[in-house]
Design a protein around this motif. Structure first.
Motif, PDB file in Angstrom:
ATOM      1  N   MET A 166       0.427  -0.888  -0.493  1.00  0.00           N
ATOM      2  CA  MET A 166      -0.207   0.381   0.088  1.00  0.00           C
ATOM      3  C   MET A 166       0.959   1.585   0.099  1.00  0.00           C
ATOM      4  O   MET A 166       2.202   1.606   1.078  1.00  0.00           O
ATOM      5  N   GLU A 167       0.467   2.384  -0.413  1.00  0.00           N
ATOM      6  CA  GLU A 167       1.625   3.387  -1.252  1.00  0.00           C
ATOM      7  C   GLU A 167       1.095   4.841   0.435  1.00  0.00           C
ATOM      8  O   GLU A 167      -0.378   4.182   0.466  1.00  0.00           O
ATOM      9  N   LEU A 168       1.874   5.085   0.953  1.00  0.00           N
ATOM     10  CA  LEU A 168       1.394   5.650   1.919  1.00  0.00           C
ATOM     11  C   LEU A 168       1.792   7.212   1.852  1.00  0.00           C
ATOM     12  O   LEU A 168       2.500   7.841   1.312  1.00  0.00           O
ATOM     13  N   ASP A 169       0.158   7.832   1.805  1.00  0.00           N
ATOM     14  CA  ASP A 169      -0.107   9.085   0.821  1.00  0.00           C
ATOM     15  C   ASP A 169      -0.044   9.981   2.058  1.00  0.00           C
ATOM     16  O   ASP A 169      -0.821  10.351   2.094  1.00  0.00           O
ATOM     17  N   LEU A 170       1.464  10.516   2.328  1.00  0.00           N
ATOM     18  CA  LEU A 170       1.092  11.831   3.451  1.00  0.00           C
ATOM     19  C   LEU A 170       0.924  13.240   2.927  1.00  0.00           C
ATOM     20  O   LEU A 170       0.740  14.187   3.306  1.00  0.00           O
ATOM     21  N   SER A 171       1.425  13.301   1.834  1.00  0.00           N
ATOM     22  CA  SER A 171       0.912  14.794   1.043  1.00  0.00           C
ATOM     23  C   SER A 171      -0.233  15.048   0.495  1.00  0.00           C
ATOM     24  O   SER A 171       0.585  16.556   0.788  1.00  0.00           O
ATOM     25  N   THR A 172      -1.182  14.168   0.693  1.00  0.00           N
ATOM     26  CA  THR A 172      -1.834  15.113   0.167  1.00  0.00           C
ATOM     27  C   THR A 172      -2.637  16.242   1.049  1.00  0.00           C
ATOM     28  O   THR A 172      -2.858  15.035   2.507  1.00  0.00           O
ATOM     29  N   GLN A 173      -2.710  17.294   1.142  1.00  0.00           N
ATOM     30  CA  GLN A 173      -3.420  18.280   2.440  1.00  0.00           C
ATOM     31  C   GLN A 173      -5.166  18.414   2.141  1.00  0.00           C
ATOM     32  O   GLN A 173      -4.955  19.063   0.211  1.00  0.00           O
ATOM     33  N   LYS A 174      -5.293  19.499   2.946  1.00  0.00           N
ATOM     34  CA  LYS A 174      -6.467  20.332   2.147  1.00  0.00           C
ATOM     35  C   LYS A 174      -5.603  20.806   1.213  1.00  0.00           C
ATOM     36  O   LYS A 174      -4.372  21.670   2.090  1.00  0.00           O
ATOM     37  N   LEU A 175      -6.217  22.073   0.426  1.00  0.00           N
ATOM     38  CA  LEU A 175      -5.742  22.988   0.220  1.00  0.00           C
ATOM     39  C   LEU A 175      -5.658  24.495   0.949  1.00  0.00           C
ATOM     40  O   LEU A 175      -6.484  24.322   1.900  1.00  0.00           O
ATOM     41  N   ASP A 204      20.260  16.305   7.688  1.00  0.00           N
ATOM     42  CA  ASP A 204      19.269  15.975   5.920  1.00  0.00           C
ATOM     43  C   ASP A 204      17.850  15.721   5.912  1.00  0.00           C
ATOM     44  O   ASP A 204      16.863  15.870   5.245  1.00  0.00           O
ATOM     45  N   LEU A 205      17.940  14.410   6.605  1.00  0.00           N
ATOM     46  CA  LEU A 205      16.477  13.747   6.957  1.00  0.00           C
ATOM     47  C   LEU A 205      15.557  14.789   7.537  1.00  0.00           C
ATOM     48  O   LEU A 205      14.831  14.644   6.529  1.00  0.00           O
ATOM     49  N   MET A 206      15.527  15.991   8.179  1.00  0.00           N
ATOM     50  CA  MET A 206      14.421  16.768   8.477  1.00  0.00           C
ATOM     51  C   MET A 206      14.469  17.626   7.440  1.00  0.00           C
ATOM     52  O   MET A 206      13.294  18.318   6.930  1.00  0.00           O
ATOM     53  N   VAL A 207      15.605  17.787   6.666  1.00  0.00           N
ATOM     54  CA  VAL A 207      14.995  18.783   5.358  1.00  0.00           C
ATOM     55  C   VAL A 207      14.621  17.901   3.974  1.00  0.00           C
ATOM     56  O   VAL A 207      13.533  18.448   3.722  1.00  0.00           O
ATOM     57  N   GLN A 208      14.780  17.201   3.983  1.00  0.00           N
ATOM     58  CA  GLN A 208      14.670  15.968   2.874  1.00  0.00           C
ATOM     59  C   GLN A 208      12.854  16.124   3.653  1.00  0.00           C
ATOM     60  O   GLN A 208      12.035  15.754   2.475  1.00  0.00           O
ATOM     61  N   LEU A 209      12.973  15.693   4.933  1.00  0.00           N
ATOM     62  CA  LEU A 209      11.060  15.219   5.196  1.00  0.00           C
ATOM     63  C   LEU A 209       9.898  16.862   5.139  1.00  0.00           C
ATOM     64  O   LEU A 209       8.964  16.178   4.344  1.00  0.00           O
ATOM     65  N   LYS A 210      10.879  17.336   5.314  1.00  0.00           N
ATOM     66  CA  LYS A 210      10.262  18.739   4.900  1.00  0.00           C
ATOM     67  C   LYS A 210       9.526  18.964   3.906  1.00  0.00           C
ATOM     68  O   LYS A 210       8.556  19.580   3.719  1.00  0.00           O
ATOM     69  N   ASN A 211      10.076  19.152   2.823  1.00  0.00           N
ATOM     70  CA  ASN A 211      10.352  19.317   1.458  1.00  0.00           C
ATOM     71  C   ASN A 211       9.410  18.531   0.864  1.00  0.00           C
ATOM     72  O   ASN A 211       7.775  18.517   0.160  1.00  0.00           O
ATOM     73  N   GLU A 212       9.509  16.785   1.410  1.00  0.00           N
ATOM     74  CA  GLU A 212       8.340  15.627   0.573  1.00  0.00           C
ATOM     75  C   GLU A 212       6.888  16.204   1.039  1.00  0.00           C
ATOM     76  O   GLU A 212       6.102  15.793   0.380  1.00  0.00           O
ATOM     77  N   PHE A 213       7.012  16.411   2.639  1.00  0.00           N
ATOM     78  CA  PHE A 213       4.978  16.163   2.810  1.00  0.00           C
ATOM     79  C   PHE A 213       4.781  17.677   2.690  1.00  0.00           C
ATOM     80  O   PHE A 213       4.075  17.883   3.632  1.00  0.00           O
ATOM     81  N   ASN A 214       5.081  18.751   2.542  1.00  0.00           N
ATOM     82  CA  ASN A 214       5.480  20.313   2.407  1.00  0.00           C
ATOM     83  C   ASN A 214       5.097  20.273   4.082  1.00  0.00           C
ATOM     84  O   ASN A 214       4.271  21.039   4.844  1.00  0.00           O
ATOM     85  N   LEU A 215       5.795  20.029   4.862  1.00  0.00           N
ATOM     86  CA  LEU A 215       5.425  20.113   6.296  1.00  0.00           C
ATOM     87  C   LEU A 215       6.219  21.407   6.716  1.00  0.00           C
ATOM     88  O   LEU A 215       6.410  22.846   6.032  1.00  0.00           O
ATOM     89  N   THR A 216       5.887  22.369   7.795  1.00  0.00           N
ATOM     90  CA  THR A 216       5.932  23.647   8.898  1.00  0.00           C
ATOM     91  C   THR A 216       6.603  23.426   9.910  1.00  0.00           C
ATOM     92  O   THR A 216       6.008  22.696  10.317  1.00  0.00           O
ATOM     93  N   GLU A 263      10.740   3.445   6.713  1.00  0.00           N
ATOM     94  CA  GLU A 263      11.882   3.787   5.472  1.00  0.00           C
ATOM     95  C   GLU A 263      11.790   5.034   5.162  1.00  0.00           C
ATOM     96  O   GLU A 263      13.012   5.484   4.888  1.00  0.00           O
ATOM     97  N   LYS A 264      11.072   5.543   5.152  1.00  0.00           N
ATOM     98  CA  LYS A 264      11.346   7.546   5.124  1.00  0.00           C
ATOM     99  C   LYS A 264      12.024   7.921   6.083  1.00  0.00           C
ATOM    100  O   LYS A 264      13.265   8.587   5.141  1.00  0.00           O
ATOM    101  N   VAL A 265      12.108   7.352   7.771  1.00  0.00           N
ATOM    102  CA  VAL A 265      12.811   8.083   7.784  1.00  0.00           C
ATOM    103  C   VAL A 265      14.603   6.938   8.099  1.00  0.00           C
ATOM    104  O   VAL A 265      15.517   7.329   8.521  1.00  0.00           O
ATOM    105  N   GLY A 266      14.411   6.197   6.961  1.00  0.00           N
ATOM    106  CA  GLY A 266      16.155   5.865   7.064  1.00  0.00           C
ATOM    107  C   GLY A 266      15.895   4.603   8.175  1.00  0.00           C
ATOM    108  O   GLY A 266      17.213   4.253   8.305  1.00  0.00           O
ATOM    109  N   LEU A 267      15.084   3.620   8.620  1.00  0.00           N
ATOM    110  CA  LEU A 267      15.264   2.608   9.465  1.00  0.00           C
ATOM    111  C   LEU A 267      15.364   1.150   8.783  1.00  0.00           C
ATOM    112  O   LEU A 267      13.287   1.275   8.975  1.00  0.00           O
TER     113      LEU A 267
END
Lengths: 334, 343
Positions: free
Chosen positions: B1-10, B213-225, B155-159
């Motif tokens: 199953m694809e974990l889709d965390l990037s879909t955020q409401k508008l 580096d991980l935190m920067v990468q996750l921020k971009n991938e999941f559109n985090l603040t 997997e996403k956080v490199g474990l």
């Protein structure tokens, strides 16, 4: 630093091991180096590399399940051969130690002057109290603390002042070496910067040697004359600070220096990302302990231990890249 | 199953977090006799009138020495503490105006990473249980997917391999890996805001760069603040877009990374930056450090709170409190003489 270097303490093949449920663990494993008179020697490494254990081993301040082997020469005496009484006299008088948190090292119900006078009277019982107080006053003023603060209790002083009192405890008996184990780590950055300036000044004024144990490589760059880098209980590299920063020889030192964040802003700058993590010392890797993380790993590194050799003048490195490799008996054995 | 965390409401609100005139005063505990005699309660003014907007998708760094109030602001910002005064508005919703149940549901959207993963992970729970616990609370209806989602986030956080880590306990893994678990636990509820309170201060130097580096990468991938709380300005440089500097519960300067590091206007920011050691033995600091230490927040100095330590203090600084003003576009400074440093 004086032109002619006089060796103050000579450490040869020092091993510190702890008895654990999983067997003996050597937190420091066959380390040899010298500390010169009047120098600030920075000792850096990551947690668990044995840097604090080395500092405690120097003072023979080991818990009962720990033991120190090898030789530690102070002049022509081996302090590991001292009796407990000799050692007690030696500690404080010749070597003194300051720790990370001065609040836990100072007695909360004893005034500052009582701490200092007690130190004098324990080691020099013939000194009377007035004379001791005179000495204490002179010293504390040179340390930048007004003598009327002598009647304060530790909690009434600021963090930076408390650390200066700890340093004074060593200097009041004219110790030749102060071992500072993460002495500035609990302080805020501005206070830390000021204490670093003072430590340099104290070294210049009193000619005392300081072994500065820290994980903060940027801090050491600003204070030390020489730098020693430890990895997994072994000395990886040791040399004059400017030379070592300009030209680190050991692959671990190279990686370590490249991953220190710096405030000097450059665009699109990336930190070096060292693969892996420091090993668990209950099961250290075979051969060179850095080999699983090393980008230049060679077959010999997995089999045999390198020695600490002079890679370039004054700079000693523990790596097969800088020493002649023995002929591996059976190259197919891997 | 694809974990889709990037879909955020508008995005409806440009500012994900708005902090308005925030105050948090902690009463100082006194004995009964003291209260009878004095009758007046003293307060530690941990946060004393802070305004702050954090835009969606940015990493805002809050820097300051111990006692500056940075951690308290973080706790207030995600509703872990109630402010004495002022408002915290998250995506248009005022956290003071909603009830406990609504706040609990909001928590899915804002997660925390603490300094010490050994203290923040339950030692008696497996890593898999710790991480998936948030799913049980916030997505109970999808419990058949929880295991898959947990594996995906590991997997996403490199474990990797994720299955190997799922049944381990915190003491069985290294410090760097533990902090990755803490990051995974924060991300699993698909948050929008991450409060990171000194997230890498405990990690070893060689591990820090990887975590940053991980935190920067996750921020971009999941559109985090990110609201990134730190005392280490050298580290903040590698992750933050904007920095705010706190002194005794007040914001003294705020601006873009470039403004703050290359043209700091407040004397305190200048001192703080000069105090950070540079890992180069040839670049030794020459600038003198401000006198004294951070004063007692129970009785902060009148006027500008930094004036007793400030090398440029004039008479006005001892009387009038400077306001936080926008000196240049996006660069806010609370100093009477900020303009004189502009050159």
């Amino acid at each position: 630093m004086p032109e002619v270097k006089e060796v103050l303490i000579s450490i040869r093949n020092m091993t510190v091991s702890y008895e654990t449920r999983l067997g003996a663990v050597s937190a420091v494993d066959g380390v040899s180096f010298d500390i010169f008179r009047g120098e600030i020697l920075g000792l850096v490494g990551e947690s668990g590399c044995g840097k604090s254990t080395l500092g405690k081993g120097l003072m023979r301040l080991m818990p009962s399940q720990g033991s120190v082997h090898g030789e530690i020469f102070f002049g022509d005496q081996d302090i590991l051969k001292f009796t407990d009484d000799q050692m007690r006299d030696f500690r404080g008088r010749r070597i003194s130690m300051i720790f990370q948190d001065p609040m836990t090292s100072l007695n909360p119900v004893q005034r500052i002057d009582e701490h200092l006078i007690e130190a004098i009277q324990v080691h020099e019982p013939q000194t009377n109290k007035m004379k001791a107080l005179d000495r204490v006053k002179k010293l504390i003023e040179r340390m930048g603390i007004q003598s009327n603060r002598l009647s304060s209790y530790p909690h009434q002083l600021s963090g930076g002042m408390r650390q200066r009192v700890m340093i004074s405890l060593g200097l009041v008996l004219n110790a030749s070496l102060i071992v500072a184990d993460e002495a500035t780590t609990s302080l805020d950055v501005i206070v830390e910067a000021k204490l670093v300036d003072e430590i340099k000044k104290i070294r210049n004024d009193f000619g005392v040697s300081i072994l500065m144990i820290t994980h903060n490589i940027a801090l050491v760059a600003n204070i030390a004359d020489r730098l020693a880098v430890m990895y997994a209980g072994r000395m990886a590299e040791i040399g004059p600070i400017e030379q070592l920063f300009a030209n680190p020889l050991h692959p671990y030192t190279q990686g370590l220096l490249a991953c220190v964040p710096s405030i000097e802003i450059k665009d699109n700058e990336n930190l070096y990302k060292m693969p892996g993590e420091p090993p668990n010392l209950t099961h250290p890797p075979s051969g060179c302990r850095f080999h699983p993380r090393c980008p230049y790993v060679m077959p010999v590194c997995k089999e045999l231990d390198p020695k600490l050799v002079e890679g370039v003048p004054d700079q000693f490195v523990n790596c097969w890249l800088y020493q002649e490799q023995p002929v591996v008996n059976n190259p197919e054995s891997r | 199953m694809e974990l889709d965390l990037s879909t955020q409401k508008l995005a409806t609100h440009e500012n994900l977090l708005e902090i308005r005139n925030l105050r948090k005063w902690f009463p100082v505990q006194k004995t009964f006799l003291d209260q009878l005699l004095a009758g007046k309660v003293n307060y530690v003014r941990a946060v004393d009138g802070v305004n702050l907007d954090i835009r969606r998708g940015e990493a805002f760094g809050l820097a300051g020495e111990s006692g500056s109030g940075k951690t308290t602001i973080g706790r207030l910002a995600i509703g872990l503490a109630k402010p004495t005064e002022g408002d915290v508005v998250f995506d248009g919703i005022n956290l003071n105006k909603i009830n406990e149940e609504e706040l609990r549901r909001m928590r899915r959207r804002m997660q925390v990473i603490f300094q010490d993963p050994m203290a923040s992970l339950n030692p008696r729970m497996t890593l898999g249980d710790s991480v998936s616990h948030g799913l049980k609370i916030h997505y109970p209806q999808r419990d058949d997917e929880h295991r898959e989602m947990t594996l995906a986030i590991f997997e996403k956080v490199g474990l990797t391999p994720a299955r190997y880590f799922l049944n381990k306990y915190p003491h069985q893994i290294s410090g760097g890996q533990r902090q990755r678990v803490a990051i995974a636990r924060a991300l699993i509820t698909r948050p929008e805001l991450i409060l990171a309170d000194e997230p890498i201060a405990m990690a070893d130097v060689s591990v820090r760069a990887l975590l940053l580096d991980l935190m920067v990468q996750l921020k971009n991938e999941f559109n985090l603040t990110y609201l990134f709380i730190t005392h280490d300005l050298a580290t903040a440089k590698y992750i933050c877009d904007r920095i705010g500097v706190l002194y005794l519960g007040k914001m003294v300067e705020m601006g873009s990374l470039k403004d703050m590091y290359q043209h700091p206007l407040h004397p305190y920011t200048q001192a703080l930056l000069a105090a950070v050691p540079v890992p180069n033995p040839l670049l030794k600091r020459t600038q003198p450090m401000p006198a004294g230490e951070i004063p007692n927040p129970i009785n902060p100095p009148p006027g500008c709170r930094f004036h007793p330590r400030c090398p440029f203090a004039k008479e006005i600084c001892t009387k009038d409190e400077p306001e936080l003003l926008e000196i240049r576009t996006g660069h806010w400074v609370a100093c009477h003489f900020a303009n004189t440093f502009l050159c």
